[in-house]
Write a protein that holds these residues in place. Structure first.
Motif, mmCIF file in Angstrom:
data_model
loop_
_atom_site.group_PDB
_atom_site.id
_atom_site.type_symbol
_atom_site.label_atom_id
_atom_site.label_comp_id
_atom_site.label_asym_id
_atom_site.label_seq_id
_atom_site.Cartn_x
_atom_site.Cartn_y
_atom_site.Cartn_z
ATOM 1 N N LEU A 129 0.822 -1.205 0.000
ATOM 2 C CA LEU A 129 0.000 0.000 0.000
ATOM 3 C C LEU A 129 0.862 1.263 0.000
ATOM 4 N N VAL A 130 1.866 1.298 0.859
ATOM 5 C CA VAL A 130 2.741 2.477 0.916
ATOM 6 C C VAL A 130 3.509 2.630 -0.395
ATOM 7 N N SER A 131 3.966 1.530 -0.972
ATOM 8 C CA SER A 131 4.665 1.609 -2.255
ATOM 9 C C SER A 131 3.764 2.203 -3.328
ATOM 10 N N ALA A 132 2.518 1.770 -3.374
ATOM 11 C CA ALA A 132 1.581 2.284 -4.372
ATOM 12 C C ALA A 132 1.301 3.768 -4.154
ATOM 13 N N VAL A 133 1.084 4.161 -2.906
ATOM 14 C CA VAL A 133 0.783 5.564 -2.611
ATOM 15 C C VAL A 133 1.993 6.450 -2.917
ATOM 16 N N MET A 134 3.193 5.999 -2.575
ATOM 17 C CA MET A 134 4.390 6.784 -2.872
ATOM 18 C C MET A 134 4.609 6.890 -4.377
ATOM 19 N N PHE A 135 4.345 5.812 -5.113
ATOM 20 C CA PHE A 135 4.457 5.851 -6.572
ATOM 21 C C PHE A 135 3.493 6.891 -7.141
ATOM 22 N N LEU A 136 2.252 6.901 -6.654
ATOM 23 C CA LEU A 136 1.274 7.876 -7.132
ATOM 24 C C LEU A 136 1.700 9.305 -6.800
ATOM 25 N N ALA A 137 2.218 9.512 -5.599
ATOM 26 C CA ALA A 137 2.666 10.857 -5.206
ATOM 27 C C ALA A 137 3.814 11.319 -6.098
ATOM 28 N N LEU A 138 4.745 10.424 -6.383
ATOM 29 C CA LEU A 138 5.878 10.788 -7.227
ATOM 30 C C LEU A 138 5.461 10.954 -8.691
ATOM 31 N N ALA A 139 4.553 10.113 -9.167
ATOM 32 C CA ALA A 139 4.074 10.232 -10.548
ATOM 33 C C ALA A 139 3.291 11.533 -10.722
ATOM 34 N N ALA A 140 2.569 11.951 -9.691
ATOM 35 C CA ALA A 140 1.805 13.197 -9.760
ATOM 36 C C ALA A 140 2.727 14.407 -9.901
ATOM 37 N N TRP A 141 3.978 14.247 -9.512
ATOM 38 C CA TRP A 141 4.964 15.325 -9.658
ATOM 39 C C TRP A 141 5.040 15.797 -11.111
ATOM 40 N N PHE A 142 4.923 14.866 -12.046
ATOM 41 C CA PHE A 142 5.031 15.216 -13.466
ATOM 42 C C PHE A 142 3.825 16.034 -13.931
ATOM 43 N N ILE A 143 2.742 16.004 -13.165
ATOM 44 C CA ILE A 143 1.562 16.789 -13.509
ATOM 45 C C ILE A 143 1.637 18.173 -12.859
ATOM 46 N N HIS A 144 1.913 18.199 -11.543
ATOM 47 C CA HIS A 144 1.855 19.483 -10.834
ATOM 48 C C HIS A 144 3.207 20.156 -10.662
ATOM 49 N N GLN A 145 4.287 19.449 -10.628
ATOM 50 C CA GLN A 145 5.659 19.955 -10.451
ATOM 51 C C GLN A 145 5.754 21.009 -9.344
ATOM 52 N N ASN A 146 5.167 20.673 -8.213
ATOM 53 C CA ASN A 146 5.173 21.557 -7.058
ATOM 54 C C ASN A 146 5.801 20.786 -5.895
ATOM 55 N N ALA A 147 6.996 21.206 -5.492
ATOM 56 C CA ALA A 147 7.719 20.491 -4.434
ATOM 57 C C ALA A 147 6.958 20.524 -3.106
ATOM 58 N N ASN A 148 6.267 21.621 -2.825
ATOM 59 C CA ASN A 148 5.490 21.702 -1.587
ATOM 60 C C ASN A 148 4.384 20.653 -1.576
ATOM 61 N N LEU A 149 3.677 20.535 -2.690
ATOM 62 C CA LEU A 149 2.606 19.550 -2.795
ATOM 63 C C LEU A 149 3.154 18.135 -2.729
ATOM 64 N N LEU A 150 4.333 17.925 -3.309
ATOM 65 C CA LEU A 150 4.965 16.602 -3.251
ATOM 66 C C LEU A 150 5.262 16.213 -1.805
ATOM 67 N N PHE A 151 5.825 17.129 -1.030
ATOM 68 C CA PHE A 151 6.141 16.848 0.368
ATOM 69 C C PHE A 151 4.877 16.471 1.139
ATOM 70 N N HIS A 152 3.834 17.282 0.995
ATOM 71 C CA HIS A 152 2.592 17.021 1.721
ATOM 72 C C HIS A 152 1.933 15.727 1.241
ATOM 73 N N SER A 153 2.046 15.440 -0.040
ATOM 74 C CA SER A 153 1.484 14.190 -0.580
ATOM 75 C C SER A 153 2.170 12.974 0.024
ATOM 76 N N VAL A 154 3.474 13.053 0.191
ATOM 77 C CA VAL A 154 4.214 11.930 0.780
ATOM 78 C C VAL A 154 3.812 11.745 2.238
ATOM 79 N N VAL A 155 3.694 12.821 2.997
ATOM 80 C CA VAL A 155 3.295 12.705 4.402
ATOM 81 C C VAL A 155 1.889 12.126 4.507
ATOM 82 N N VAL A 156 0.959 12.660 3.727
ATOM 83 C CA VAL A 156 -0.414 12.160 3.764
ATOM 84 C C VAL A 156 -0.467 10.714 3.262
#
Length: 145
Positions: free
Chosen positions: A97-124
């Motif tokens: 589950l964590v692997s899948a969620v982290m993959f989604l958070a990192l893949a979303a980086w290519f859409i939003h390219q916002n480091a702040n959002l990436l950090f919060h996505s990983v924590v959540v």
């Protein structure tokens, strides 16, 4: 309710309350500046302290209750074969589950390219992973692995 099942609920509640606190704090900060708030060390550490405090206090009370009632007597490490199997299956599910969620958070980086959002996505994502682990573990206990 058995000791390990009770502790799973306590740890899940700690994650739920701590994660909700973190999310609300980030939303408040983001609304105040009109954009995704940058990571705040205070917010992150206060989230960790809250989650750890709830979990530690809850598990301490649960352990005191189990010790007083003799619930853990004679069990090596406090776990029987069923508890060990449930924990192993739950931890495996948590890892996936964590692997899948982290993959989604990192893949979303290519859409939003916002480091702040990436950090919060990983924590959540880590919070969701922990909540998922608790649910998987409770399902395994109820299902009779």
């Amino acid at each position: 309710m058995p000791y390990w099942e009770r502790n799973t609920i306590i740890l899940g509640l700690g994650s739920l309350i701590g994660g909700t606190y973190y999310l609300v704090m980030v939303l408040i900060q983001s609304m105040a500046i009109g954009a995704v708030a940058p990571p705040s060390l205070f917010t992150f550490i206060s989230y960790l302290v809250l989650q750890i405090a709830i979990s530690a206090i809850g598990v301490s009370v649960s352990t005191a209750r189990a010790s007083k009632g003799g619930e853990l007597a004679g069990l090596p490490g406090g776990m029987d074969e069923r508890d060990t199997l449930v924990k192993t299956k739950s931890e495996a599910g948590y890892g996936h589950l964590v692997s899948a969620v982290m993959f989604l958070a990192l893949a979303a980086w290519f859409i939003h390219q916002n480091a702040n959002l990436l950090f919060h996505s990983v924590v959540v994502g880590l919070v969701f992973g922990e909540l998922g682990r608790a649910v998987i573990q409770l399902v395994n206990y109820r299902r009779g692995v």
